[in-house]
Design a protein around this motif. Structure first.
Motif, PDB file in Angstrom:
ATOM      1  N   ASN A 414       0.732  -1.082  -0.055  1.00 40.67           N
ATOM      2  CA  ASN A 414       0.268   0.094   0.078  1.00 40.67           C
ATOM      3  C   ASN A 414       0.787   0.944   0.002  1.00 40.67           C
ATOM      4  O   ASN A 414       1.946   1.356   0.357  1.00 40.67           O
ATOM      5  CB  ASN A 414      -0.872   0.080   1.174  1.00 40.67           C
ATOM      6  CG  ASN A 414      -0.361  -0.196   2.465  1.00 40.67           C
ATOM      7  OD1 ASN A 414       0.890   0.069   2.507  1.00 40.67           O
ATOM      8  ND2 ASN A 414      -1.089  -0.652   3.314  1.00 40.67           N
ATOM      9  N   LEU A 415       0.090   2.315  -0.461  1.00 38.61           N
ATOM     10  CA  LEU A 415       0.695   3.791  -0.345  1.00 38.61           C
ATOM     11  C   LEU A 415       0.147   4.725   0.178  1.00 38.61           C
ATOM     12  O   LEU A 415      -1.270   4.645   0.023  1.00 38.61           O
ATOM     13  CB  LEU A 415       0.943   4.157  -1.750  1.00 38.61           C
ATOM     14  CG  LEU A 415       1.465   5.532  -2.147  1.00 38.61           C
ATOM     15  CD1 LEU A 415       2.796   5.932  -1.704  1.00 38.61           C
ATOM     16  CD2 LEU A 415       1.237   6.034  -3.566  1.00 38.61           C
ATOM     17  N   GLY A 438       4.376   0.759   1.981  1.00 39.50           N
ATOM     18  CA  GLY A 438       4.539  -0.431   2.749  1.00 39.50           C
ATOM     19  C   GLY A 438       4.250  -1.820   2.058  1.00 39.50           C
ATOM     20  O   GLY A 438       3.357  -1.862   1.072  1.00 39.50           O
ATOM     21  N   GLY A 439       4.810  -3.008   2.414  1.00 33.73           N
ATOM     22  CA  GLY A 439       4.479  -4.273   2.087  1.00 33.73           C
ATOM     23  C   GLY A 439       4.012  -5.180   3.285  1.00 33.73           C
ATOM     24  O   GLY A 439       4.630  -5.004   4.344  1.00 33.73           O
ATOM     25  N   PHE A 440       2.935  -6.211   2.972  1.00 34.73           N
ATOM     26  CA  PHE A 440       2.853  -7.070   4.131  1.00 34.73           C
ATOM     27  C   PHE A 440       2.554  -8.357   3.594  1.00 34.73           C
ATOM     28  O   PHE A 440       2.258  -8.296   2.705  1.00 34.73           O
ATOM     29  CB  PHE A 440       1.534  -6.357   5.033  1.00 34.73           C
ATOM     30  CG  PHE A 440       0.529  -6.107   4.275  1.00 34.73           C
ATOM     31  CD1 PHE A 440      -0.616  -7.323   3.812  1.00 34.73           C
ATOM     32  CD2 PHE A 440       0.209  -4.789   3.298  1.00 34.73           C
ATOM     33  CE1 PHE A 440      -1.492  -7.063   3.038  1.00 34.73           C
ATOM     34  CE2 PHE A 440      -1.013  -4.688   2.446  1.00 34.73           C
ATOM     35  CZ  PHE A 440      -1.763  -5.595   2.377  1.00 34.73           C
ATOM     36  N   VAL A 441       2.609  -9.354   4.562  1.00 39.45           N
ATOM     37  CA  VAL A 441       2.346 -10.696   4.307  1.00 39.45           C
ATOM     38  C   VAL A 441       1.514 -11.284   5.556  1.00 39.45           C
ATOM     39  O   VAL A 441       2.031 -10.780   6.829  1.00 39.45           O
ATOM     40  CB  VAL A 441       3.677 -11.543   3.860  1.00 39.45           C
ATOM     41  CG1 VAL A 441       4.614 -11.647   4.972  1.00 39.45           C
ATOM     42  CG2 VAL A 441       3.063 -12.912   3.714  1.00 39.45           C
ATOM     43  N   LEU A 457       4.026  -9.983   8.809  1.00 43.70           N
ATOM     44  CA  LEU A 457       5.149  -9.214   8.763  1.00 43.70           C
ATOM     45  C   LEU A 457       5.030  -7.959   7.963  1.00 43.70           C
ATOM     46  O   LEU A 457       4.221  -8.141   6.924  1.00 43.70           O
ATOM     47  CB  LEU A 457       6.262 -10.053   8.413  1.00 43.70           C
ATOM     48  CG  LEU A 457       7.424  -9.309   8.304  1.00 43.70           C
ATOM     49  CD1 LEU A 457       8.296  -9.056   9.836  1.00 43.70           C
ATOM     50  CD2 LEU A 457       8.727 -10.310   7.603  1.00 43.70           C
ATOM     51  N   ARG A 458       5.430  -6.954   8.255  1.00 37.08           N
ATOM     52  CA  ARG A 458       5.136  -5.668   7.672  1.00 37.08           C
ATOM     53  C   ARG A 458       6.285  -4.964   7.565  1.00 37.08           C
ATOM     54  O   ARG A 458       7.099  -4.847   8.529  1.00 37.08           O
ATOM     55  CB  ARG A 458       3.877  -4.805   8.261  1.00 37.08           C
ATOM     56  CG  ARG A 458       3.676  -3.557   7.220  1.00 37.08           C
ATOM     57  CD  ARG A 458       2.668  -2.670   7.888  1.00 37.08           C
ATOM     58  NE  ARG A 458       2.267  -1.602   7.054  1.00 37.08           N
ATOM     59  CZ  ARG A 458       1.387  -1.630   6.292  1.00 37.08           C
ATOM     60  NH1 ARG A 458       0.627  -2.797   5.926  1.00 37.08           N
ATOM     61  NH2 ARG A 458       1.211  -0.656   5.487  1.00 37.08           N
ATOM     62  N   PHE A 459       6.745  -4.303   6.301  1.00 40.96           N
ATOM     63  CA  PHE A 459       7.738  -3.621   6.193  1.00 40.96           C
ATOM     64  C   PHE A 459       7.462  -2.093   5.712  1.00 40.96           C
ATOM     65  O   PHE A 459       6.567  -1.974   4.530  1.00 40.96           O
ATOM     66  CB  PHE A 459       8.781  -4.038   5.362  1.00 40.96           C
ATOM     67  CG  PHE A 459       9.910  -3.167   4.994  1.00 40.96           C
ATOM     68  CD1 PHE A 459      11.123  -2.821   6.191  1.00 40.96           C
ATOM     69  CD2 PHE A 459       9.967  -2.614   3.914  1.00 40.96           C
ATOM     70  CE1 PHE A 459      12.128  -1.865   5.671  1.00 40.96           C
ATOM     71  CE2 PHE A 459      11.277  -1.493   3.589  1.00 40.96           C
ATOM     72  CZ  PHE A 459      12.067  -1.052   4.762  1.00 40.96           C
ATOM     73  N   ASP A 460       7.429  -0.900   6.380  1.00 40.38           N
ATOM     74  CA  ASP A 460       7.056   0.378   5.763  1.00 40.38           C
ATOM     75  C   ASP A 460       8.513   1.166   5.496  1.00 40.38           C
ATOM     76  O   ASP A 460       9.441   1.144   6.309  1.00 40.38           O
ATOM     77  CB  ASP A 460       6.208   1.067   6.873  1.00 40.38           C
ATOM     78  CG  ASP A 460       4.885   0.649   6.532  1.00 40.38           C
ATOM     79  OD1 ASP A 460       4.425  -0.315   5.781  1.00 40.38           O
ATOM     80  OD2 ASP A 460       4.066   1.029   7.456  1.00 40.38           O
ATOM     81  N   HIS A 461       8.302   2.094   4.588  1.00 38.30           N
ATOM     82  CA  HIS A 461       9.401   3.145   4.326  1.00 38.30           C
ATOM     83  C   HIS A 461       8.706   4.640   4.283  1.00 38.30           C
ATOM     84  O   HIS A 461       7.888   4.870   3.573  1.00 38.30           O
ATOM     85  CB  HIS A 461      10.055   2.830   3.079  1.00 38.30           C
ATOM     86  CG  HIS A 461      11.167   3.984   2.759  1.00 38.30           C
ATOM     87  ND1 HIS A 461      12.301   4.372   3.461  1.00 38.30           N
ATOM     88  CD2 HIS A 461      11.065   5.062   2.150  1.00 38.30           C
ATOM     89  CE1 HIS A 461      12.645   5.448   3.155  1.00 38.30           C
ATOM     90  NE2 HIS A 461      12.096   5.750   2.072  1.00 38.30           N
ATOM     91  N   HIS A 462       9.024   5.341   5.366  1.00 47.18           N
ATOM     92  CA  HIS A 462       8.510   6.699   5.498  1.00 47.18           C
ATOM     93  C   HIS A 462       9.353   7.628   4.786  1.00 47.18           C
ATOM     94  O   HIS A 462      10.635   7.644   5.237  1.00 47.18           O
ATOM     95  CB  HIS A 462       8.310   6.962   6.844  1.00 47.18           C
ATOM     96  CG  HIS A 462       7.368   8.306   7.062  1.00 47.18           C
ATOM     97  ND1 HIS A 462       7.960   9.489   6.707  1.00 47.18           N
ATOM     98  CD2 HIS A 462       6.104   8.384   7.422  1.00 47.18           C
ATOM     99  CE1 HIS A 462       6.928  10.297   7.116  1.00 47.18           C
ATOM    100  NE2 HIS A 462       5.894   9.809   7.433  1.00 47.18           N
ATOM    101  N   ASN A 463       9.102   8.616   3.937  1.00 49.98           N
ATOM    102  CA  ASN A 463      10.033   9.353   3.449  1.00 49.98           C
ATOM    103  C   ASN A 463      10.849  10.202   4.036  1.00 49.98           C
ATOM    104  O   ASN A 463      11.792  11.050   3.727  1.00 49.98           O
ATOM    105  CB  ASN A 463       9.221  10.174   2.160  1.00 49.98           C
ATOM    106  CG  ASN A 463       8.361  11.151   2.550  1.00 49.98           C
ATOM    107  OD1 ASN A 463       7.752  11.023   3.698  1.00 49.98           O
ATOM    108  ND2 ASN A 463       8.294  12.516   1.950  1.00 49.98           N
ATOM    109  N   THR A 464      10.146  10.598   5.534  1.00 42.48           N
ATOM    110  CA  THR A 464      10.935  11.485   6.198  1.00 42.48           C
ATOM    111  C   THR A 464      11.574  10.791   7.489  1.00 42.48           C
ATOM    112  O   THR A 464      12.581  11.283   8.071  1.00 42.48           O
ATOM    113  CB  THR A 464      10.016  12.483   6.654  1.00 42.48           C
ATOM    114  OG1 THR A 464       9.399  13.269   5.446  1.00 42.48           O
ATOM    115  CG2 THR A 464      10.604  13.713   7.777  1.00 42.48           C
ATOM    116  N   PHE A 465      10.854   9.635   8.190  1.00 46.33           N
ATOM    117  CA  PHE A 465      11.020   8.956   9.407  1.00 46.33           C
ATOM    118  C   PHE A 465      12.032   7.702   9.126  1.00 46.33           C
ATOM    119  O   PHE A 465      12.186   7.071  10.149  1.00 46.33           O
ATOM    120  CB  PHE A 465      10.029   9.186  10.422  1.00 46.33           C
ATOM    121  CG  PHE A 465       9.629  10.562  10.702  1.00 46.33           C
ATOM    122  CD1 PHE A 465      10.595  11.386  11.524  1.00 46.33           C
ATOM    123  CD2 PHE A 465       8.636  11.085  10.295  1.00 46.33           C
ATOM    124  CE1 PHE A 465      10.021  12.884  11.917  1.00 46.33           C
ATOM    125  CE2 PHE A 465       8.223  12.355  10.397  1.00 46.33           C
ATOM    126  CZ  PHE A 465       8.847  13.200  11.411  1.00 46.33           C
TER     127      PHE A 465
END
Length: 734
Positions: A414-415, A438-441, A457-465
């Motif tokens: 998701n975005l 983010g991506g999740f399974v 399991l989830r992985f998120d990338h935040h453009n600032t943090f």
């Protein structure tokens, strides 16, 4: 030779009666074509042979006699029907119609697998359709009342004059509770700060309350819990129409209407439409000259279109519009007799377009694409200073649900985009754009009849943090038939945001927009958390007609380096500015939650008790979290017959602290409602909240300051302000 010929003819004649086949049968909802779980498929004559559908709606019957012509299918919430068995077909599809007398919905949508609540390894409490129908007449303006009836939820008033409210779960600040609408995070950032609970219940199907950390499902923020507010969908080609008129002693008038219908012989298209208007005058209950109940003029418009182009594909698209004017403060200033008096004025507009597309590529695979685009514009004047900003938000998600054997595997991405743009005003706020990819399974595995596991399991990338990895594990055990044990542990995070609903970090630290400083992204870091839950449930129906549910939960949450508000070194004429910083302490919350529901014939009893210890955990600061009651007791007793329904609710809020461990008074809250309904069309409701007129002004003066009529200060709000509220509602359903 004649004997052989005769024997052969007899064998051919009776073979179909003794021949046996293996059949695969899928049970679906007749309108949505979704799988019906736990449906019973059986023969109509002896010997009775049958099977129960699994999570994919599949039942397998082996050794089915070839002479069986019909099968009977039954499921909770559906009409029992008989279907013809097609000769020569090993796979059959039967579709059930929803029962006319609907019961409480027990399918949870927020887990993305549309599973029954009984099958979930994670603890979820559902307020169903019956609860929504009752609430739409008792408190038609918003859902805050019904949420406040749940012991683990504390609805907190966050402003003394404008009526804003927020939700606490597990004793944590409101910012740690994530709120969704139809599985979409629409109330984040700038758009979530005001009036998120001003959501009328008339067009709602159910509310799903997830207790504990579920950030793996939807991203950061669901640390204390998550609430998913689910809209109704059209269920019949017969039109459904409901109109409601309500008026209260606080000079609040609500006029709401809801319409739903499926169209065509096959019901492939459908529409729901909600519209509502609230007109509330400013009221000073305590006589101090300030509004305890603000002036509100609010208009809501929410159409949603449904289309099923085929048995495998369905889509819906909705639009939601909210326009609101809210005004509170010194009453003579609002009335015009004192132009320079204190006023808090808010004007907002919210536009949201959301969509959901689901396509079953096979009986065991489903693709989903959903999202929302919204704009939110708010102008606020406080202490004669203007803040003016606009937020644009985007949420997009795609996922693939695969069912194989005893497992359901969902993989998705998701975005989330939140863009704030400031208009010329008197604040120091700055523009920003936050984007999270983010991506999740998630894997739901029914290991056996007694063990189920859900791992995510989830992985998120935040453009600032930065980056965040969020694992979660839940286990459900069935040691014996009436008992269920759930264990869950998960992680979460919360990125800094000026506009989230949070409690001031210290006494007199202000969160009003004219005193906020922009976030220093080089020094302020995101919060991270870990939490665990244990839940033991007992559910049984007795032959005497008694139905009993008992649930005992224990929970633990630890938040590292929480972001809090603090005084800055600079100031303006309103006082010192407020900045967000990482606190020199962590936050610990642990507690116990008890839930009991008893039903017998026309009687219903609910009992809930929550005990939470939420405090700061630091080398020099171990004070309790302010405005987080350690004890909350809730109970409801209701009785109903063919024409009348009566109910009494009681709540107790105790052991609540402000700042520096300053304890405030405990208080009881009583409410009662009486309803008369006639011919399933008319309902007349008399409701009274806070029967004994408990309010904070009974204990202390709320408004302070050397010149309060122009520049007041307000004590922290820890009790009701409006006192007793009585309303009368008339509801018509066609």
């Amino acid at each position: 030779m004649k004997l052989v010929a005769l024997f052969t003819l007899l064998t051919l004649a009776i073979a179909p009666a003794f021949g046996q086949t293996n059949r695969i049968i899928r049970i679906e909802d007749s309108l949505t074509h979704e799988a019906v779980i736990a449906a019973t498929v059986r023969t109509t004559s002896k010997p009775i042979i049958g099977a129960v559908t699994d999570v994919s709606g599949i039942a397998r019957i082996s050794d089915l006699p070839a002479d069986v012509k019909t099968l009977t299918v039954s499921a909770v919430g559906y009409e029992t029907e008989s279907f013809s068995v097609t000769p020569g077909s090993d796979t059959l599809v039967f579709r059930l119609k929803a029962a006319v007398e609907a019961i409480d919905e027990v399918t949870v949508t927020g887990t993305r697998t549309n599973s029954r609540i009984e099958d979930l390894p994670i603890k979820v409490e559902v307020l169903g359709q019956e609860d929504m129908d009752e609430e739409s007449a008792v408190v038609p303006g918003n859902v805050s009342s019904i949420l406040g009836d749940i012991s683990i939820i504390h609805v907190q008033r966050t402003s003394a004059v404008n009526g804003n409210q927020a939700i606490r779960m597990q004793g944590l600040d409101p910012k740690y509770t994530q709120i969704l609408r139809d599985g979409l995070p629409l109330y984040e950032g700038f758009s979530g700060n005001l009036g998120v609970l001003q959501i009328p219940p008339l067009d709602l199907k159910q509310i799903e309350v997830f207790k504990g950390s579920v950030s793996t499902l939807y991203g950061g923020g669901a640390i204390g819990g998550m609430i998913n507010i689910v809209s109704k969908a059209p269920t019949s080609t017969t039109p459904e129409f409901t109109a409601l008129l309500n008026h209260s002693n606080l000079k609040e008038t609500n006029l709401n209407a809801y319409y739903a219908q499926r169209y065509g012989a096959n019901g492939k298209t459908g529409l729901t439409l909600f519209t509502g208007y609230t007109d509330q005058l400013a009221v000073d209950v305590t006589g101090d000259g300030f509004t305890d109940s603000p002036q509100i003029k609010q208009f809501n418009f929410h159409p949603k279109f449904f289309y099923n182009p085929s048995d495998r594909t369905k889509l819906n698209i909705g639009y939601a519009f909210t326009n609101e004017h809210r005004e509170g403060g010194y009453l003579p200033a609002l009335e015009g007799s004192m132009p320079n008096g204190y006023r808090n004025i808010t004007d907002l507009q919210r536009h949201t377009v959301d969509f959901d597309i689901n396509h079953n590529t096979s009986e065991t695979n489903a693709l989903t694409l959903k999202g929302a685009v919204s704009t939110f514009h708010r102008q606020n004047t406080d202490y004669q200073k203007l803040s003016d900003g606009r937020q644009s938000s985007v949420y997009l998600e795609g996922n693939d649900l695969v069912r194989f054997g005893k497992q359901q595997l969902i993989v998705g991405a998701n975005l989330t985009v939140e863009q704030f743009r400031k208009n010329p005003d008197s604040t120091l706020l700055i523009n920003y754009t936050y984007a999270t990819v983010g991506g999740f399974v998630q894997d739901d595995w029914q290991v056996s009849e007694k063990v189920a596991i859900q791992a995510g399991l989830r992985f998120d990338h935040h453009n600032t943090f930065g980056n965040f990895l969020l694992p979660r594990l839940s286990v459900k055990l069935k040691p014996a038939e009436p008992w269920t044990v759930r264990l869950s542990v998960g992680t979460g995070y919360k990125t800094p945001n000026l506009f989230v609903n949070q409690t001031p970090g210290a006494l007199n630290v202000s969160l009003i927009f004219p005193r906020l400083l922009p976030i220093d992204v080089n020094t302020v870091k995101a919060e991270r958390s870990v939490g665990g839950n244990i839940d033991i449930a007992y559910s049984k129906s007795f032959e005497s007609g008694i139905s009993l549910q008992v649930d005992q939960a224990l929970y633990y949450t630890y938040v590292n380096s929480p972001v809090v508000s603090a005084f800055a070194s600079t100031s303006n004429n309103l006082g010192a500015y407020t900045q967000l910083i990482n606190a020199p302490y962590n936050i610990l919350s642990l507690g116990t939650d008890t839930y009991v529901r008893l039903e017998y014939k026309a009687y219903e009893l609910y009992f809930g008790y929550n005990h939470t210890l939420a405090r700061r955990d630091g080398p020099t600061d171990n004070t309790y979290l302010p405005l987080a009651p350690q004890d909350k007791f809730s109970t409801t007793v209701a009785w109903e017959n063919d024409h009348f329904r009566f109910g009494i609710e009681t709540s107790y809020v105790g052991t609540q602290y402000l700042y520096n461990n300053q304890k405030v008074s405990n208080y009881w809250f009583f409410a009662g409602a009486a309803e008369y309904h006639y011919n399933d069309h008319w309902r007349l409701v008399l409701n009274a909240e806070n029967l004994f007129n408990i309010k904070q002004a009974n204990y202390e003066t709320v408004v302070l300051g050397a010149n309060p009529t122009v520049q007041p200060t307000f004590r922290p709000i820890w009790a009701p302000l409006e006192g007793r509220i009585v309303n009368v509602a008339l509801k018509f359903t066609l």
